[in-house]
Design a protein around this motif. Sequence first.
Motif, PDB file in Angstrom:
ATOM      1  N   ARG A   1      -1.881  -4.555   6.770  1.00 21.40           N
ATOM      2  CA  ARG A   1      -0.837  -4.024   5.889  1.00 21.40           C
ATOM      3  C   ARG A   1      -0.958  -4.970   4.485  1.00 21.40           C
ATOM      4  O   ARG A   1      -0.242  -4.855   3.736  1.00 21.40           O
ATOM      5  CB  ARG A   1       0.358  -4.312   6.464  1.00 21.40           C
TER       6      ARG A   1
ATOM      7  N   LYS B   1      -1.745   0.707   2.930  1.00 26.10           N
ATOM      8  CA  LYS B   1      -0.450   1.536   3.950  1.00 26.10           C
ATOM      9  C   LYS B   1      -1.312   1.807   5.161  1.00 26.10           C
ATOM     10  O   LYS B   1      -2.213   2.257   5.203  1.00 26.10           O
ATOM     11  CB  LYS B   1      -0.173   2.645   3.289  1.00 26.10           C
TER      12      LYS B   1
ATOM     13  N   LYS C   1      10.199  -0.396  10.152  1.00 26.93           N
ATOM     14  CA  LYS C   1       9.486   0.667   9.828  1.00 26.93           C
ATOM     15  C   LYS C   1       8.202  -0.138   9.171  1.00 26.93           C
ATOM     16  O   LYS C   1       8.523  -0.274   7.946  1.00 26.93           O
ATOM     17  CB  LYS C   1       9.628   2.102   9.054  1.00 26.93           C
ATOM     18  N   TRP C   2       6.954  -0.057   9.774  1.00 24.26           N
ATOM     19  CA  TRP C   2       6.017  -0.714   8.799  1.00 24.26           C
ATOM     20  C   TRP C   2       5.050   0.273   8.502  1.00 24.26           C
ATOM     21  O   TRP C   2       4.287   0.084   7.487  1.00 24.26           O
ATOM     22  CB  TRP C   2       5.361  -1.670   9.984  1.00 24.26           C
ATOM     23  N   CYS C   3       4.985   1.421   9.113  1.00 21.96           N
ATOM     24  CA  CYS C   3       4.065   2.452   8.717  1.00 21.96           C
ATOM     25  C   CYS C   3       4.711   3.770   8.213  1.00 21.96           C
ATOM     26  O   CYS C   3       5.897   3.890   8.292  1.00 21.96           O
ATOM     27  CB  CYS C   3       3.158   2.989   9.859  1.00 21.96           C
TER      28      CYS C   3
ATOM     29  N   ASN D   1       3.435   0.004  14.666  1.00 23.71           N
ATOM     30  CA  ASN D   1       4.556  -0.893  13.995  1.00 23.71           C
ATOM     31  C   ASN D   1       4.372  -2.259  14.715  1.00 23.71           C
ATOM     32  O   ASN D   1       5.228  -3.114  14.245  1.00 23.71           O
ATOM     33  CB  ASN D   1       5.829  -0.340  14.358  1.00 23.71           C
TER      34      ASN D   1
ATOM     35  N   GLU E   1       3.074  -5.942  15.277  1.00 25.51           N
ATOM     36  CA  GLU E   1       2.724  -6.978  14.126  1.00 25.51           C
ATOM     37  C   GLU E   1       1.139  -7.320  14.434  1.00 25.51           C
ATOM     38  O   GLU E   1       0.704  -7.127  15.386  1.00 25.51           O
ATOM     39  CB  GLU E   1       3.502  -8.232  14.604  1.00 25.51           C
TER      40      GLU E   1
END
Length: 257
Positions: A3, A7, A38-40, A255, A257
């Motif tokens: 990340r 993306k 939201k990470w993605c 999502n 880590e």
Amino acid sequence: MNRRYRKTIIAGNWKMNKTASETKKFAEELKTLLPKAKWCDVVVCVPAVNIPAAIKAFKDMRVSVGAENVFYEKSGAYTGEVSADMLKDLGVKYVIIGHSERRQYFGETDVTVNKKVHAALEAGLHPIICVGESLEQRELGITMELIALQVKSALAGVPAEKLRRCVIAYEPIWAIGTGKTATAEQAAEVCTFIRTTVRHLYGARIARSITIQYGGSMKPSNAAELLAQPDIDGGLIGGAALKPGEFVDIINAANQE
Ligand code: PGA
């Protein structure tokens, strides 16, 4: 995933499934299940006729809508086709180009894929360019040559500043809809090779920033392992993307880590 540089994108490919009313129902269900943090990036690629319904249904959900195909001409006498400008005007963000089913059943070639990539970029869309080998090609030991050819042809003439908008999806044909997934090692090997190919064409900085997805029977049970590979930055998901619960499980795997 990595990340820091690029993306992570989880994209559903609905293929020829769901009506406009079913699209609305899917969105309502998805809304109740989507994680808050939201990470993605999440994308849902739907049949062309369902795009307006999808744009409306996913509006307040930070879910982008994608198309599954586009024609490369801007307008004219091409009965049944849809242009990149038409998609853009509806609010579409992504478009799948060169999916193996289109290559297999609708005569798409590396040349038409390249034309479509140019048309999509010209209109401001983000192409998701699909590449992948058949079982025969894998067994012949020509996977890497073939992937290099597909990547180079798809990107021919694409300037570096536009490449940033491209996503490449590695989809081994033998793993699509078959329940057979490439092992994490097999998928990682080809995704890393794709990044190396991009590096030779555009340099290290750009290669590091491009999102490369894996597709082919990705599901909740194997998503985490696939996404843990440094060069696999997301998934292009068919079957499992049709069920909100499974799709969200994959999003949750992305999502982590
Ligand atoms: P699948 O399809 O997940 O059902 O194998 C993937 C795709 O064709 O994009």
